[in-house]
Design a protein around this motif. Structure first.
Motif, PDB file in Angstrom:
ATOM      1  N   LEU A  97      12.930 -37.789  14.927  1.00 22.07           N
ATOM      2  CA  LEU A  97      12.306 -36.673  15.913  1.00 22.07           C
ATOM      3  C   LEU A  97      11.872 -37.317  17.173  1.00 22.07           C
ATOM      4  O   LEU A  97      12.294 -36.773  18.240  1.00 22.07           O
ATOM      5  N   VAL A  98      11.104 -38.436  16.922  1.00 22.97           N
ATOM      6  CA  VAL A  98      10.728 -39.194  18.118  1.00 22.97           C
ATOM      7  C   VAL A  98      11.712 -39.627  19.013  1.00 22.97           C
ATOM      8  O   VAL A  98      11.962 -39.390  20.372  1.00 22.97           O
TER       9      VAL A  98
ATOM     10  N   GLY B 183       4.376 -37.251   8.384  1.00 21.07           N
ATOM     11  CA  GLY B 183       5.164 -36.626   7.420  1.00 21.07           C
ATOM     12  C   GLY B 183       5.530 -37.792   6.268  1.00 21.07           C
ATOM     13  O   GLY B 183       5.050 -38.836   6.470  1.00 21.07           O
ATOM     14  N   SER B 184       6.031 -37.336   5.132  1.00 17.34           N
ATOM     15  CA  SER B 184       6.236 -38.356   4.192  1.00 17.34           C
ATOM     16  C   SER B 184       7.618 -38.951   4.318  1.00 17.34           C
ATOM     17  O   SER B 184       8.206 -38.811   5.381  1.00 17.34           O
TER      18      SER B 184
ATOM     19  N   VAL C  41      -1.619 -33.651  16.430  1.00 20.39           N
ATOM     20  CA  VAL C  41      -0.924 -34.002  15.354  1.00 20.39           C
ATOM     21  C   VAL C  41       0.245 -33.168  14.918  1.00 20.39           C
ATOM     22  O   VAL C  41      -0.181 -32.030  14.549  1.00 20.39           O
ATOM     23  N   ILE C  42       1.314 -33.697  14.748  1.00 19.65           N
ATOM     24  CA  ILE C  42       2.500 -32.635  14.307  1.00 19.65           C
ATOM     25  C   ILE C  42       2.856 -33.243  12.852  1.00 19.65           C
ATOM     26  O   ILE C  42       3.321 -34.138  12.815  1.00 19.65           O
ATOM     27  N   ASP C  43       2.708 -32.291  11.757  1.00 21.70           N
ATOM     28  CA  ASP C  43       3.077 -32.912  10.384  1.00 21.70           C
ATOM     29  C   ASP C  43       4.476 -31.998  10.164  1.00 21.70           C
ATOM     30  O   ASP C  43       4.492 -30.951  10.014  1.00 21.70           O
ATOM     31  N   ILE C  44       5.466 -32.867  10.162  1.00 24.97           N
ATOM     32  CA  ILE C  44       6.995 -32.384   9.932  1.00 24.97           C
ATOM     33  C   ILE C  44       7.413 -31.959   8.516  1.00 24.97           C
ATOM     34  O   ILE C  44       8.319 -31.453   8.241  1.00 24.97           O
ATOM     35  N   ASP C  45       6.412 -32.298   7.370  1.00 19.58           N
ATOM     36  CA  ASP C  45       6.353 -31.723   6.062  1.00 19.58           C
ATOM     37  C   ASP C  45       6.421 -30.165   6.126  1.00 19.58           C
ATOM     38  O   ASP C  45       5.147 -29.726   6.096  1.00 19.58           O
TER      39      ASP C  45
ATOM     40  N   CYS D  11      14.227 -32.737   9.245  1.00 22.59           N
ATOM     41  CA  CYS D  11      14.841 -33.332  10.771  1.00 22.59           C
ATOM     42  C   CYS D  11      15.230 -32.030  11.436  1.00 22.59           C
ATOM     43  O   CYS D  11      15.448 -32.195  12.826  1.00 22.59           O
ATOM     44  N   TYR D  12      14.867 -30.913  11.081  1.00 22.52           N
ATOM     45  CA  TYR D  12      15.279 -29.630  11.607  1.00 22.52           C
ATOM     46  C   TYR D  12      14.416 -29.306  12.764  1.00 22.52           C
ATOM     47  O   TYR D  12      14.617 -28.428  13.764  1.00 22.52           O
ATOM     48  N   LEU D  13      13.260 -29.999  12.890  1.00 25.01           N
ATOM     49  CA  LEU D  13      11.988 -29.709  13.997  1.00 25.01           C
ATOM     50  C   LEU D  13      12.894 -29.944  15.171  1.00 25.01           C
ATOM     51  O   LEU D  13      13.391 -31.035  15.577  1.00 25.01           O
TER      52      LEU D  13
END
Length: 378
Positions: A36-37, A27-28, A171-175, A4-6
């Motif tokens: 984030l959204v 993300g997973s 596409v943003i992958d937050i993993d 969640c740091y993003l």
């Protein structure tokens, strides 16, 4: 690991910089996609329409929209009664198409008929959504005619792969977003104008070097390494379990060479691929924000082969990220030269990433500089 740091503002700014039409967050499970959204929406002044699904205590999966029946919930999935596969990663649900036909598809149609200029939020797209052909067609019509911010479940289906691969989708992958980048904290300056070791000078309750370490934590780098010649900095690193390299070399090119050599050696010895980029973080810019640092990193990962550095009004500053294609030259810089030598050598390969506030790029050379920045902080 929960990512969640993003930073929501960094993601929004980056998205707008790319010129893409839609943004998907993936993300997973439990990685913080919806979190984030929700934070992104707080930074957006635009009004939006919403299609949202969630699992109930029943357990069922239900869907609702502000455009349909006053947010009434419609069932789109129920638990399988047989053939459950423990390895199916949450796909042990049977689709209930009526929920899509009576809620999801009408919501999209109403949006396109009445307010296509608004942002349409989908939380989330996954296995069940991939199982309804009519809904798939509605989503693709939506993507063709409006703007979409969607949470995408991290799994491979023909539908999800197809829409994620659209050229108008970011596409943003937050993993582990920033793990392909390593960070070198430059902490070897002689502080000649300061009169003493500025790296241990107090700034707002902690040393300048500790401020730099805190800034490095704004992004989850694959590796962070402090390069220093100072005993005081070494003691801080040992006390706080910070990875460091101590040296007694006089010139900047040697500090760069030592840092890059250690980063590449650490990755090789651990069996990891070498980093896509190395960020050089100064220890004397205490006002760099999380938003700016993450925006810099996102921009670098988007381009991949460009040198990226922060700037204000087109005036370049630090930090700076160098891609792997420049490692050999970083290891062989001319005497007394740093990374700036390469940014001047290859100006067409440099991407400037703007900060909002010029004070983020101010470095501290004298005690008066500390006083000035503290006054700015109020």
């Amino acid at each position: 690991m929960n990512n969640c740091y993003l930073d929501a503002e960094a993601v929004i700014t980056f998205f707008r910089m790319t010129g893409r039409k839609h943004i998907f967050i993936t993300g997973s499970r439990g990685s913080g996609k919806s979190h984030l959204v929700n934070n992104m929406l707080k930074h957006m002044s635009d009004s939006f329409n919403l299609l949202q699904s969630h699992r109930t205590d029943t357990p069922q999966v239900v869907i609702k929209s502000n455009l349909v029946a006053d947010n009434k919930e419609f069932v789109i999935g129920v638990p399988r009664t047989s053939g459950i596969n423990p390895a199916s990663k949450g796909n042990n649900m049977t689709i209930t198409e009526s929920g899509f036909i009576n809620c999801a598809i009408p919501a999209i149609d109403t949006h396109l008929d009445t307010t296509p200029e608004k942002l349409f939020i989908i939380d989330e797209l996954g296995y069940l959504e991939s199982s309804c052909i009519q809904f798939q067609k509605a989503v693709e019509k939506l993507l063709d005619n409006s703007h979409v911010l969607a949470v995408i479940r991290k799994q491979s289906t023909e539908f999800l792969n197809r829409i994620c691969n659209r050229k108008d989708v970011l596409v943003i992958d937050i993993d582990s977003t920033f793990e392909p980048i390593s960070c070198i904290i430059m902490a070897s300056g002689m502080s000649e104008r300061f009169g003493s070791n500025k790296l241990i000078a107090d700034f707002n309750g902690r040393s300048l070097f500790e401020n730099a370490v805190s800034i490095s934590h704004f992004a989850g780098f694959g590796e962070t390494l402090a390069v220093t010649r100072h005993d005081e900095v070494v003691h801080i690193c040992e006390d706080k379990n910070i990875h460091f390299l101590r040296h007694d070399m006089p010139y900047r090119n040697e500090m760069v060479r030592l840092g890059v050599t250690r980063i590449l050696s650490d990755n090789a010895s651990s069996g990891n691929p070498r980093p896509q980029g190395i960020l050089f973080l100064p220890s004397d810019q205490p006002l760099i924000t999380k938003t700016s640092l993450q925006l810099l990193c996102l921009t670098f990962l988007y381009y991949g082969d460009k040198i990226c550095r922060l700037s204000y009004n087109e005036n370049a500053g630090s930090p700076c990220i160098f891609p792997a294609g420049y490692y050999d030259e970083l290891l062989n810089l001319p005497e007394k030269k740093g990374g700036g030598f390469l940014t001047k050598k290859y100006p067409a390969q440099v991407v400037l990433v703007p900060v909002r506030d010029e004070y983020e790029l101010y470095d501290i050379d004298t005690p008066d500089d500390i006083t000035r920045l503290l006054k700015y902080l109020g």
